[in-house]
Design an enzyme around this catalytic site. Structure first.
Site, PDB file in Angstrom:
ATOM      1  CB  SER A 165      -0.907   0.017   1.229  1.00 23.55           C
ATOM      2  OG  SER A 165      -1.566   1.261   1.346  1.00 23.55           O
ATOM      3  CG  HIS A 210      -4.091  -1.506  -1.503  1.00 24.80           C
ATOM      4  ND1 HIS A 210      -5.209  -2.229  -1.883  1.00 24.80           N
ATOM      5  CD2 HIS A 210      -4.498  -0.669  -0.527  1.00 24.80           C
ATOM      6  CE1 HIS A 210      -6.240  -1.848  -1.148  1.00 24.80           C
ATOM      7  NE2 HIS A 210      -5.845  -0.894  -0.334  1.00 24.80           N
ATOM      8  CG  ASP A 219      -5.494   2.760   0.749  1.00 22.97           C
ATOM      9  OD1 ASP A 219      -6.444   1.987   0.541  1.00 22.97           O
ATOM     10  OD2 ASP A 219      -4.465   2.429   1.379  1.00 22.97           O
ATOM     11  CG  MET A 233      -8.150   7.701   2.035  1.00 25.47           C
ATOM     12  SD  MET A 233      -7.212   7.809   3.578  1.00 25.47           S
ATOM     13  CE  MET A 233      -6.354   6.241   3.544  1.00 25.47           C
ATOM     14  CG  HIS A 266      -9.542   0.628  -0.475  1.00 27.64           C
ATOM     15  ND1 HIS A 266      -9.008   0.468   0.794  1.00 27.64           N
ATOM     16  CD2 HIS A 266     -10.885   0.721  -0.306  1.00 27.64           C
ATOM     17  CE1 HIS A 266      -9.982   0.477   1.677  1.00 27.64           C
ATOM     18  NE2 HIS A 266     -11.124   0.635   1.040  1.00 27.64           N
ATOM     19  CG  MET A 293     -11.183   3.959   2.051  1.00 22.30           C
ATOM     20  SD  MET A 293      -9.908   3.925   3.322  1.00 22.30           S
ATOM     21  CE  MET A 293      -8.466   3.643   2.296  1.00 22.30           C
ATOM     22  CG  MET A 322     -11.577  -2.033   5.192  1.00 23.89           C
ATOM     23  SD  MET A 322      -9.989  -1.713   4.407  1.00 23.89           S
ATOM     24  CE  MET A 322      -9.142  -0.740   5.672  1.00 23.89           C
ATOM     25  N   GLY A 355      -0.848   2.303   9.665  1.00 21.43           N
ATOM     26  CA  GLY A 355      -0.133   2.058  10.913  1.00 21.43           C
ATOM     27  C   GLY A 355      -0.968   1.539  12.062  1.00 21.43           C
ATOM     28  CG  ASP A 410      -5.948  -2.450   3.568  1.00 23.11           C
ATOM     29  OD1 ASP A 410      -4.944  -2.334   4.290  1.00 23.11           O
ATOM     30  OD2 ASP A 410      -6.384  -1.521   2.861  1.00 23.11           O
ATOM     31  N   GLY A 411      -5.041  -4.125   6.582  1.00 21.28           N
ATOM     32  CA  GLY A 411      -4.983  -3.455   7.870  1.00 21.28           C
ATOM     33  C   GLY A 411      -4.188  -4.207   8.921  1.00 21.28           C
ATOM     34  N   GLY A 412      -3.074  -3.643   9.344  1.00 23.53           N
ATOM     35  CA  GLY A 412      -2.290  -4.220  10.435  1.00 23.53           C
ATOM     36  C   GLY A 412      -1.591  -5.517  10.084  1.00 23.53           C
ATOM     37  CB  SER A 428       3.727   0.194   8.463  1.00 22.64           C
ATOM     38  OG  SER A 428       2.865   1.311   8.526  1.00 22.64           O
TER      39      SER A 428
END
Length: 220
Positions: free
Chosen positions: A7, A32, A34, A36, A65, A67, A136, A144, A174-176, A197
Site C-alpha cells: 500500500s 494497493h 488508497d 480518500m 481502494h 474510501m 478491512m 499504521g 487490509d490493515g495491520g 508499514s
C-alpha cells in the site's frame, strides 16, 4: 494464487517512483492505492493525478481502494487514470450494484469492501457481481493501525460464503498486516494481502522477501 499488494499510503512520496521500482525488482505484481476524500474517512490521501503519474512508469496491477462517499462520481476518472481494479465501500454507495456495473463498463475489475463494524452478511447480494471482496481489518482511513483480532473469523466467514457459491473471486485483507499477522489471515482464507508499514518501513526489498517467504508456505 496469493499476492502481496503493498500500500503506497505508507510510501515516501518524495521517492515514490523509486520505491515502486524496488517493489517491481523483487517480484511484486500488485500495488494497493488508497483514495480518500476526507468525508467517508477523516483522512485525505491522493487521487487521479498521482495514479496517472505512476501509471506512466509502472506495469504493476493497480488495485485502487476508494474510501470515498458516492464513488460512482469518480469511477470513470479513476479508470482513465490507470486503475486495473476499483474497490468501493458498500457503506459509501447509494446504489452499490450501479457502481459495480459502471466499474466493469469502464474496463476495470470490481471489488467491494466493508468496515470492521459492518456484518459480512451485507456482502452476500453482491458476491456474484464482483471480482474481489476486501475485508478491512482496521478502521479505514489511516495507516499504521493494529490488526483487529475479530477480523480473523470474518475472513473465515467470507471465504466460506465464496466457496459455498463456487465463485472464483479474490479475498483481500487490509490493515495491520505484518510478519506477525500475515500467517493468520492466510490461514483464514485471504489470498490478496495488503501491507503498508510492513513493506515501506525500513528496507523494502528485505521486508518484501520476508513477507513473501511466509506467503510461499501457503501458496502451494
Amino acid at each position: 494464487m496469493i499476492e502481496l499488494a503493498p500500500s503506497i499510503l505508507s510510501a515516501d512520496f518524495n521517492i515514490l517512483g523509486q520505491q515502486i521500482k524496488e517493489l517491481e525488482a523483487v517480484g511484486v505484481k500488485w500495488l494497493h492505492i488508497d483514495v480518500m476524500d476526507g468525508d467517508f474517512v477523516p483522512n485525505i490521501s491522493f487521487g487521479m493525478p498521482v495514479i496517472a503519474s505512476i501509471r506512466k512508469e509502472s506495469n504493476l496491477f493497480f488495485d485502487v481502494h476508494m474510501m470515498v462517499t458516492e464513488p460512482i462520481r469518480y469511477v470513470k476518472d479513476i479508470a482513465n487514470a490507470g486503475a486495473d481494479m476499483i474497490t468501493v465501500h458498500l457503506e459509501a454507495c447509494e446504489d452499490c450494484e450501479a457502481v459495480i456495473e459502471k466499474i466493469h463498463k469502464c474496463g476495470c475489475k470490481a471489488g467491494i469492501t466493508i468496515k470492521p463494524s459492518t456484518s459480512v452478511g451485507e456482502l452476500e447480494p453482491f458476491l456474484d457481481m464482483v471480482d474481489m471482496v476486501l475485508l478491512m481489518s482496521v478502521q479505514p482511513g489511516m495507516s499504521g493501525q493494529s490488526y483487529i483480532a475479530s477480523s480473523t473469523e470474518r475472513i473465515h466467514q467470507v471465504r466460506e460464503m465464496i466457496e459455498e457459491r463456487g465463485l472464483d473471486i479474490d479475498l483481500q485483507v487490509d490493515g495491520g498486516i505484518n510478519e506477525k499477522t500475515i500467517a493468520t489471515v492466510l490461514e483464514a482464507g485471504a489470498n490478496i494481502i495488503v501491507a503498508g508499514s510492513a513493506v515501506f518501513d525500513g528496507d523494502i526489498s528485505t521486508n518484501v522477501k520476508k513477507l513473501c517467504g511466509i506467503v510461499g508456505e501457503y501458496d502451494k
